[in-house]
Design an enzyme around this catalytic site. Structure first.
Site, PDB file in Angstrom:
ATOM      1  CG  PHE A   1      81.798  36.869 151.777  1.00  0.00           C
ATOM      2  CD1 PHE A   1      82.075  37.446 153.003  1.00  0.00           C
ATOM      3  CD2 PHE A   1      81.802  37.666 150.657  1.00  0.00           C
ATOM      4  CE1 PHE A   1      82.323  38.797 153.110  1.00  0.00           C
ATOM      5  CE2 PHE A   1      82.045  39.024 150.748  1.00  0.00           C
ATOM      6  CZ  PHE A   1      82.306  39.604 151.983  1.00  0.00           C
ATOM      7  CG  HIS A   2      80.412  32.077 149.051  1.00  0.00           C
ATOM      8  ND1 HIS A   2      79.840  32.752 147.994  1.00  0.00           N
ATOM      9  CD2 HIS A   2      79.734  32.472 150.153  1.00  0.00           C
ATOM     10  CE1 HIS A   2      78.858  33.530 148.441  1.00  0.00           C
ATOM     11  NE2 HIS A   2      78.779  33.378 149.748  1.00  0.00           N
ATOM     12  N   PRO A   3      84.539  29.937 150.745  1.00  0.00           N
ATOM     13  CG  PRO A   3      85.617  29.597 152.787  1.00  0.00           C
ATOM     14  CD  PRO A   3      84.571  30.436 152.121  1.00  0.00           C
TER      15      PRO A   3
END
Lengths: 490, 615
Positions: free
Chosen positions: B554-556
């Site tokens: 969820f955290h590129p």
């Protein structure tokens, strides 16, 4: 930045929807664009806009001003910012064509824009360039005029500067001659003056020297023409060992200075024999390149002549034998010659035609082999109403490989020049009465001699005609004793 | 022509006609697929066609014409082949999402809110269709997420005319309350939430697309950037902005803006309490998370837009400030490219953006400053299609925080979807790069891949309220990259070290759940779906690798990394893109390496530092 600019006209039409209105209004934009440089397809050209904007029922302003940013490839954008007034309110039309290689025609012809008032959007619309009706007029309107001084009088960047054309050209080569010569007519007395300053670098490599003469042509025609020579003096290059008290501050290297005689920007002074003079020069008018402009930048022709300020005026005193002639805004011009020497035969005319119009003619036969067999080449520049005719001086001199060239019939006391270019033709008749003419011997750098017969109180008759179904007179000038002319031969 | 999924859905859900809700599932599956990227849609349909063909060969009729018993037999024989399990799992995900939603709507319809949702703070939003084709601004901000919103606010407060361009549209809190979570999910996420990074295993990487960006759909967890991460950024990457004091001040400002506070226990929910209980029994360090949701009512819908307006995503907190300072937001504006003037003295200079409207028409905005904040997945393609993607490291250095989840079955109902969606953080293993967070799915949208097919799956769905779910994300190496110019194409190759970390995280989560009293732990791995003891779990996991996990992320971050070294960093240490003037990078892509915690505060603080530094 080159010496030429770009000018063209463009018409666009479309619609605009003003804020708070449901229906769009027709809008039309008539633009005249001027840029200070030739359009650069790969770069960005900034132009100035004038013209007219019409928005149906809302605005009709014929005094619009604006800016155009032409950058079809580098920035892929042609941006229009037009300032105009609508109902007393100051508005701006801001929009740009966004050039897309995928849709070249659409993107080059469609101009979406917004209308802004005090930075707030008051309308939005689209203008289109109507290809069917406007493409040919648009393409035909392109001009690449030489850039002129701005309306304020200041010379624009890169524009030819008259003072910049006065410094010596001589680069130390042997076999060169360089001339600064000024001719003036006193409007009160009709007296003509001739101040000739010459630098000669002999072809044999001996030291260059400066010399010249001064001549007075009385206006009443009763008194004889008087003259006196000065020099020769060894030529001292700029910054050399000139005596400081003899040269004006800052004058060194800006013109002719030798033996206390100066012909520098804004000033002519000196004394020779019974003559002494101290004149101020007020240059005016764009430089007139009598020979092709390139031949002044690159001296490929045997010689070239220019008139840095064809509309100059002169004030000050000119004294002969204690008799002072006061000049007050007397008309004249300083011309420049640089080259290998004098022609085999030549004629020259400088004529103030009034109202800022001026005619400069040099008709000459070269000393060079082959060229000496040709008839005189006529270099004619007529500046009328701010435009110079013929547009290219080569047109008058050589025509189309000789066909259609201007012709000169050099003789004395009358010589003539005739020619036709475009829709105009001209006939010039110059008369140099013997009693008003001064004959002087010239010496070329190679030591050969020539005789020049000069009159600063010559007569001239100029007839300019324009073709409109038949030849109709466009202008006619008769100069009675105010033309400056000479004829030389060997 | 689309392939009908009725038979497959009926088989997967063992629809025998006894209940009404399975009959509504195929239409909803179609709806979910409709918002997914074309490739994912085609993949699901092809898999469904393959299953149908198998049924035809085995039973002589397609799935849709078989009896419930025949369907069960066909599916069981398919599920008996281990090689086919990943295919069935891929089919199960959209079907489970749709089934969960329909089951909820039919059996436990959500109560109508007693109070009307609060009015959102006003935003100056203009749809791109109403925006003129030509406009100018002092600064254009591409993207309205955590980074873009903060940059817009900073620049607008400095007196600049700021335009924020957002591809998605503006959703209000009122909109969220009116629609089922799954409907919002497909609209609020890019590619309907089906963004996938290719690799072994593939990683599902959902990112938001709306005014507010991913902050509209994140869980609201707000961690401050760990000191050791800032130290690394300062010392290894040469970032002066990562100075602990200066960055700390920016973090403070971000926390103040978002009203970050520790989540009170009252609405924590049983899922979170279960995790706390397990940690307490193990003696592990755990606590309710710090979140940006003052007055959270425990709707458990953070990831599909908070329906009560409690979560202070940036469209409720930062963007209203920006708009009151004069910024304007253009919605439905897909930035096709950044306009660059290449003939400027001193080198190329950005001069604005070209924007595509939803109807395909274009508009342009001229601006001397362009702030790129399109997110780590979309900023590199934007720069590439603008001709600014020349730096060899652009699009590389992608870190994503890969995450796995584990569910525990309890004797008593847990009803994980009642309470805070992401409630408790277990930081026992954070020093080893593993952060466990108790995370539930929204009502009807369990994110956990339940085991089984047919009747087995149906039973799991019916018993879903006894499941507690926890997830763990790991601090990963930058093993991904963003390819492509028109559309991002993601590649993520899980590093061996990170695979080991993930397996360790799954073991730890199992331990946590067993400690809390779970009767059974579901791993989500088809080859070893469940374990009844910790020893059994560890024994089963020892035979597996991380490649068999269902990974999501969820955290590129990190694809246009800031750094002092021009060779390795596409942007300089002040956030200016190298090779062009007038482009700032102020989103997750600017982070030089994985931040190791939920990144919203870090991105906001970085954007504050970059945008303040540009003034």
């Amino acid at each position: 930045m080159g010496a030429r600019g770009t000018a063209f006209s463009e018409v666009m039409a479309g619609s605009v929807r003003l804020a708070g209105e449901r229906e769009p209004r027709p809008v039309r934009l008539d633009l005249d664009v001027r840029a200070d440089e030739v359009l650069r397809p790969m770069g960005t050209t900034e132009g100035r806009l004038t013209g007219r904007v019409r928005v149906a029922g809302w605005a009709d302003d014929t005094g619009i001003r604006g800016e155009l940013e032409i950058s079809p490839l580098a920035r892929r954008r042609i941006r229009y910012r037009v300032h105009f007034t609508a109902g007393g309110r100051s508005c701006m039309l801001d929009g740009w064509k966004s050039i897309s290689p995928a849709r070249p025609v659409k993107s080059m012809t469609v101009l979406p824009f917004v209308l802004l008032e005090d930075g707030e959007q008051t309308g939005e619309g689209t203008l289109r360039f109507p290809l069917a009706t406007q493409l040919l007029p648009f393409l035909g309107s392109f001009r690449f005029p030489r850039r002129t001084a701005s309306p304020s009088g200041a010379v624009g960047p890169g524009a030819a500067d008259p003072d910049g054309l006065l410094p010596p050209r001589w680069d130390g080569a042997a076999g060169r001659t360089e001339v600064w010569y000024t001719t003036v007519t006193d409007p009160e007395s009709g007296t003509g003056l001739w101040l000739h300053h010459e630098l000669v670098a002999p072809a044999d490599g001996s030291g260059a020297y400066a010399h010249g003469w001064v001549a007075q042509f009385p206006g009443n025609g009763q008194e004889p023409v008087r003259h006196a020579r000065f020099g020769p003096e060894p030529w001292k290059p700029a910054g050399g060992q000139d005596r400081a008290d003899e040269v004006s501050d800052g004058a060194r290297g800006s013109g002719f200075t030798s033996g206390g005689i100066e012909a520098v920007p804004g000033r002519l002074r000196g004394s020779a024999g019974p003559f002494s003079w101290d004149l101020t020069e007020q240059p005016d008018g764009e430089p007139l390149f009598t020979f092709p402009r390139w031949s002044w930048r690159r001296p490929l022709l045997p010689a070239a002549q220019i008139v840095p300020a064809p509309q100059a005026t002169y004030s000050g005193s000119f004294t002969h034998d204690g008799r002072e002639l006061r000049l007050d805004d007397a008309q004249g011009a300083t011309a420049r010659i640089y080259g290998h020497g004098n022609a085999r035969r030549w004629a020259w005319l400088h004529a103030h035609l009034g109202g800022g119009d001026v005619l400069e003619i040099v008709a000459a036969v070269s000393m060079r082999p082959v060229l000496r067999r040709l008839p005189p080449l006529v270099f004619l520049r007529l500046r009328k109403d701010g435009r110079t005719w013929p547009r290219r001086v080569e047109r008058a001199a050589v025509g189309w490989a000789g066909a259609g060239r201007f012709r000169a019939d050099i003789g004395l006391p009358v010589w003539t020049v005739t020619g036709r270019s475009g829709m105009r033709r001209v006939k010039v008749v110059v008369t140099q009465p013997e009693e008003r003419t001064l004959a002087l011997d010239y010496t070329d750098p190679d030591g050969s001699g020539a005789v020049c017969r000069n009159s600063e109180t010559a007569d001239a008759h100029i007839l300019l005609e324009r073709w409109w179904g038949r030849w109709r007179k466009e202008a006619e000038w008769s100069l009675d004793g105010t033309a400056h002319a000479e004829v030389g031969d060997r | 022509m689309s392939y009908r999924l009725d038979g497959l859905v009926a088989a997967l859900l063992a629809d025998d006609g006894s209940e009404a809700w399975p009959g509504a599932v195929p239409a909803r599956v179609e709806n979910v697929l409709g918002s997914m990227p074309r490739a994912a849609r085609a993949g699901v349909r092809a898999a469904a066609a393959a299953v149908d063909a198998y049924a035809l060969l085995r039973a002589g009729r397609g799935m849709g014409r078989l009896t419930p018993q025949e369907r069960e037999t066909v599916l069981s024989s398919l599920a008996a082949r281990p090689a086919l399990l990943p295919v069935l799992d891929a089919l199960k995900v959209p079907v489970m999402l749709a089934a969960g939603t329909e089951r909820m709507l039919h059996k436990e319809p959500p109560a109508r809110p007693v109070l009307p949702p609060p009015a959102d703070p006003p935003l100056d939003c203009v749809p791109s269709t109403e925006w003129p084709a030509r406009a100018t601004a002092d600064a254009v901000v591409v993207g309205s997420g955590a980074g873009g919103a903060v940059a817009a606010r900073t620049l607008a407060r400095a007196g600049m005319r700021v335009l924020v361009l957002e591809e998605g549209r503006h959703h209000t809190t009122g909109d969220f309350g009116r629609r089922a979570p799954l409907d919002r999910f497909t609209e609020l996420y890019r590619d309907g939430g089906g963004t996938i990074a290719l690799g072994n295993p593939p990683v599902v990487l959902p990112v938001g697309r709306a005014v507010g960006g991913t902050t509209v759909v994140n869980s609201g967890t707000c961690y401050r950037t760990p000191d050791h991460v800032l130290e690394r950024w300062r010392d290894t990457f040469g970032l002066p902005l990562a100075d602990a004091d200066a960055f700390g001040a920016y973090l403070d400002e971000a926390e103040r803006t978002l009203q970050v506070a520790t989540q009170p226990m009252d609405v924590l929910g049983r899922n979170g309490r279960t995790a706390l209980l397990g940690a307490e029994r193990l003696g592990w360090e755990a606590a309710p998370l710090r979140r940006n949701a003052p007055g959270c009512k425990g709707s458990c819908q953070c990831v599909v837009g908070c329906p009560t307006g409690a979560k202070q995503s940036v469209q409720l907190s930062v963007l209203p400030d920006a708009c009151s300072a004069g910024a304007r937001i253009v919605t439905g504006a897909y930035v096709r490219r950044i306009l660059v003037e290449r003939d400027r003295p001193g080198g190329p200079r950005a001069c604005g953006v070209a924007v595509r409207r939803p109807d395909g028409s274009e508009l342009e905005i001229l601006s001397p400053l362009v702030v790129v904040a399109a997110g780590a997945l979309n900023s590199p393609p934007l720069l590439r299609r603008s001709g600014l993607g020349g730096h060899p490291r652009l699009g590389r250095n992608l870190a994503v925080h890969p995450a796995a989840s584990v569910a525990g079955r309890f004797a008593e109902p847990v009803t994980a979807w009642q309470g805070v969606l992401q409630s408790v953080g277990v930081e026992e293993l954070h020093g080893d790069g593993i952060l466990i967070e108790a995370t539930a799915g929204p009502p009807g949208m369990g994110s956990f891949v339940l085991p089984g097919v047919g009747r087995g799956l149906r039973a799991e769905l019916d018993g879903a309220n006894s499941l507690a779910t926890v997830g763990a994300m790991i601090a990963d190496l930058p093993s991904g990259r963003v390819l492509g110019a028109r559309h991002p194409l993601l590649r993520y190759d899980l590093a061996p070290r990170d695979g080991r970390r993930l397996m360790r995280a799954v073991t730890a989560m199992g331990e946590l759940l067993f400690a809390a009293g779970a009767e059974e732990v579901l791993t989500g791995i088809a080859a070893a779906p469940s374990a009844r003891t910790q020893a059994e779990l560890e024994e089963k996991l020892s035979r597996l690798s991380a490649r068999q996990l269902h990974l999501s992320a969820f955290h590129p971050t990190g694809t246009v990394a800031l750094g002092a070294d021009p060779q390795t960093a596409p942007a300089d240490e002040h956030g200016r893109l190298r090779g062009v003037r007038g482009v700032l990078v102020a989103d997750g892509s600017a982070l030089p390496s994985c931040p190791e915690v939920n990144p919203q505060l870090t991105i906001m603080a970085t954007s504050l530092a970059v945008s303040n530094g540009s003034l």
